[in-house]
Structures are given as C-alpha cells and as structure tokens.
Design a protein around this motif. Structure first.
Motif, PDB file in Angstrom:
ATOM      1  N   MET A   1      23.637  38.580  25.797  1.00 21.98           N
ATOM      2  CA  MET A   1      23.599  37.253  25.790  1.00 21.98           C
ATOM      3  C   MET A   1      23.407  36.610  27.120  1.00 21.98           C
ATOM      4  O   MET A   1      23.799  37.285  28.143  1.00 21.98           O
ATOM      5  CB  MET A   1      25.070  36.550  25.390  1.00 21.98           C
ATOM      6  CG  MET A   1      25.166  35.170  25.340  1.00 21.98           C
ATOM      7  SD  MET A   1      26.563  34.669  24.468  1.00 21.98           S
ATOM      8  CE  MET A   1      27.470  34.066  25.810  1.00 21.98           C
ATOM      9  N   GLU A   2      22.587  35.701  27.384  1.00 18.79           N
ATOM     10  CA  GLU A   2      21.950  35.137  28.631  1.00 18.79           C
ATOM     11  C   GLU A   2      22.863  34.365  28.970  1.00 18.79           C
ATOM     12  O   GLU A   2      23.234  33.217  28.553  1.00 18.79           O
ATOM     13  CB  GLU A   2      20.513  34.762  28.483  1.00 18.79           C
ATOM     14  CG  GLU A   2      19.897  34.419  29.642  1.00 18.79           C
ATOM     15  CD  GLU A   2      18.314  34.505  29.608  1.00 18.79           C
ATOM     16  OE1 GLU A   2      18.024  33.313  30.397  1.00 18.79           O
ATOM     17  OE2 GLU A   2      17.681  35.061  28.935  1.00 18.79           O
ATOM     18  N   ALA A   3      23.146  34.095  30.390  1.00 15.45           N
ATOM     19  CA  ALA A   3      24.121  32.957  30.881  1.00 15.45           C
ATOM     20  C   ALA A   3      23.309  31.684  31.395  1.00 15.45           C
ATOM     21  O   ALA A   3      22.182  31.952  31.255  1.00 15.45           O
ATOM     22  CB  ALA A   3      24.801  33.673  32.122  1.00 15.45           C
ATOM     23  N   ASP A   4      23.993  30.591  31.155  1.00 18.37           N
ATOM     24  CA  ASP A   4      23.325  29.320  31.590  1.00 18.37           C
ATOM     25  C   ASP A   4      23.089  29.511  33.147  1.00 18.37           C
ATOM     26  O   ASP A   4      23.877  30.046  33.768  1.00 18.37           O
ATOM     27  CB  ASP A   4      24.325  28.337  31.218  1.00 18.37           C
ATOM     28  CG  ASP A   4      24.611  27.930  29.762  1.00 18.37           C
ATOM     29  OD1 ASP A   4      23.459  28.349  28.985  1.00 18.37           O
ATOM     30  OD2 ASP A   4      25.423  27.319  29.177  1.00 18.37           O
ATOM     31  N   ILE A   5      22.254  28.723  33.413  1.00 16.87           N
ATOM     32  CA  ILE A   5      21.622  28.610  34.859  1.00 16.87           C
ATOM     33  C   ILE A   5      22.204  27.239  35.135  1.00 16.87           C
ATOM     34  O   ILE A   5      22.302  26.119  34.702  1.00 16.87           O
ATOM     35  CB  ILE A   5      20.342  28.654  35.142  1.00 16.87           C
ATOM     36  CG1 ILE A   5      19.545  29.888  34.561  1.00 16.87           C
ATOM     37  CG2 ILE A   5      19.885  28.193  36.390  1.00 16.87           C
ATOM     38  CD1 ILE A   5      20.195  31.033  35.322  1.00 16.87           C
ATOM     39  N   LEU A   6      23.277  27.243  36.327  1.00 15.59           N
ATOM     40  CA  LEU A   6      23.983  26.058  36.700  1.00 15.59           C
ATOM     41  C   LEU A   6      23.347  25.401  37.950  1.00 15.59           C
ATOM     42  O   LEU A   6      24.041  24.602  38.341  1.00 15.59           O
ATOM     43  CB  LEU A   6      25.672  26.413  36.872  1.00 15.59           C
ATOM     44  CG  LEU A   6      26.162  27.109  35.603  1.00 15.59           C
ATOM     45  CD1 LEU A   6      27.666  27.363  36.175  1.00 15.59           C
ATOM     46  CD2 LEU A   6      26.077  26.018  34.510  1.00 15.59           C
ATOM     47  N   ASP A  30      19.998  33.514  39.940  1.00 23.84           N
ATOM     48  CA  ASP A  30      21.012  33.938  38.946  1.00 23.84           C
ATOM     49  C   ASP A  30      22.347  34.210  39.817  1.00 23.84           C
ATOM     50  O   ASP A  30      23.554  33.817  39.475  1.00 23.84           O
ATOM     51  CB  ASP A  30      20.779  35.313  38.539  1.00 23.84           C
ATOM     52  CG  ASP A  30      19.466  35.267  37.496  1.00 23.84           C
ATOM     53  OD1 ASP A  30      19.212  34.036  36.945  1.00 23.84           O
ATOM     54  OD2 ASP A  30      18.861  36.131  37.333  1.00 23.84           O
ATOM     55  N   SER A  33      23.898  30.828  40.643  1.00 19.52           N
ATOM     56  CA  SER A  33      24.312  30.017  39.317  1.00 19.52           C
ATOM     57  C   SER A  33      25.744  30.647  39.216  1.00 19.52           C
ATOM     58  O   SER A  33      26.962  30.042  38.639  1.00 19.52           O
ATOM     59  CB  SER A  33      23.489  30.174  38.144  1.00 19.52           C
ATOM     60  OG  SER A  33      23.898  29.681  37.145  1.00 19.52           O
ATOM     61  N   LYS A  34      26.042  32.006  39.304  1.00 19.27           N
ATOM     62  CA  LYS A  34      27.088  32.800  39.222  1.00 19.27           C
ATOM     63  C   LYS A  34      28.235  32.313  40.201  1.00 19.27           C
ATOM     64  O   LYS A  34      29.568  32.225  39.848  1.00 19.27           O
ATOM     65  CB  LYS A  34      26.834  34.344  39.302  1.00 19.27           C
ATOM     66  CG  LYS A  34      26.174  34.771  38.064  1.00 19.27           C
ATOM     67  CD  LYS A  34      25.985  36.224  38.163  1.00 19.27           C
ATOM     68  CE  LYS A  34      25.176  36.640  37.114  1.00 19.27           C
ATOM     69  NZ  LYS A  34      24.550  38.093  37.097  1.00 19.27           N
ATOM     70  N   GLU A  37      29.422  28.882  39.194  1.00 17.52           N
ATOM     71  CA  GLU A  37      30.501  29.425  37.828  1.00 17.52           C
ATOM     72  C   GLU A  37      31.617  29.571  38.532  1.00 17.52           C
ATOM     73  O   GLU A  37      32.837  29.258  37.816  1.00 17.52           O
ATOM     74  CB  GLU A  37      29.619  30.384  36.898  1.00 17.52           C
ATOM     75  CG  GLU A  37      30.597  30.389  35.572  1.00 17.52           C
ATOM     76  CD  GLU A  37      29.710  31.518  34.671  1.00 17.52           C
ATOM     77  OE1 GLU A  37      30.727  32.198  34.102  1.00 17.52           O
ATOM     78  OE2 GLU A  37      28.550  31.590  34.719  1.00 17.52           O
ATOM     79  N   ARG A  38      31.694  30.521  39.332  1.00 19.06           N
ATOM     80  CA  ARG A  38      32.998  31.103  39.806  1.00 19.06           C
ATOM     81  C   ARG A  38      33.861  29.913  40.665  1.00 19.06           C
ATOM     82  O   ARG A  38      35.053  29.514  40.462  1.00 19.06           O
ATOM     83  CB  ARG A  38      32.868  32.280  40.777  1.00 19.06           C
ATOM     84  CG  ARG A  38      32.582  33.525  40.225  1.00 19.06           C
ATOM     85  CD  ARG A  38      32.694  34.839  41.064  1.00 19.06           C
ATOM     86  NE  ARG A  38      31.817  34.638  42.234  1.00 19.06           N
ATOM     87  CZ  ARG A  38      30.578  34.981  42.038  1.00 19.06           C
ATOM     88  NH1 ARG A  38      30.065  35.706  41.249  1.00 19.06           N
ATOM     89  NH2 ARG A  38      29.816  35.043  43.406  1.00 19.06           N
TER      90      ARG A  38
END
Length: 65
Positions: A1-6, A30, A33-34, A37-38
């Motif tokens: 599953m591909e994560a959303d780019i934030l 990437d 974006s991670k 997310e954190r």
C-alpha cells in the motif's frame, strides 16, 4: 500500500532549486512526507494528552532544526 504524500512536491522541488540550485530525488519527498506524518502523530498525542480535540502549534515539537 502506498502512503499519502503530505508535502507539495512541486513546492519542495522549487525551494531546493531556488535556494540550492539542486535537483530533488523522489526519495527526498518521501522522507519529508514521513517526517510531517510523524510530527502530526506526535501533535495528536500531545493534544489528546491535554484533553483537546485540536492540534495546536505548541503540540508540534521540532527537535533537530
């Protein structure tokens, strides 16, 4: 599953190009974006711990900038 780019990829690439005259790899976007997310997840935890349903600026703690 591909994560959303934030983060906005075009804005990140433009910033790096204008400030450093460099190109940007896909992995850079990437990782950024991670990181966002954190930061958001930690902000959510902080707001919940304070009994709030709103994440505020004070909940977002940036350690290494």
């Amino acid at each position: 599953m591909e994560a959303d780019i934030l983060v906005v990829t075009s804005k990140v690439k433009k910033f790096i190009k204008e400030k450093g005259e460099m190109n940007t790899s896909a992995e850079t976007v990437d990782i950024l974006s991670k990181a966002v997310e954190r930061l958001c997840a930690k902000g959510i935890e902080s707001a919940k711990a304070d009994g709030r349903k709103t994440v505020m600026a004070r909940d977002i703690i940036i350690d290494h900038i």
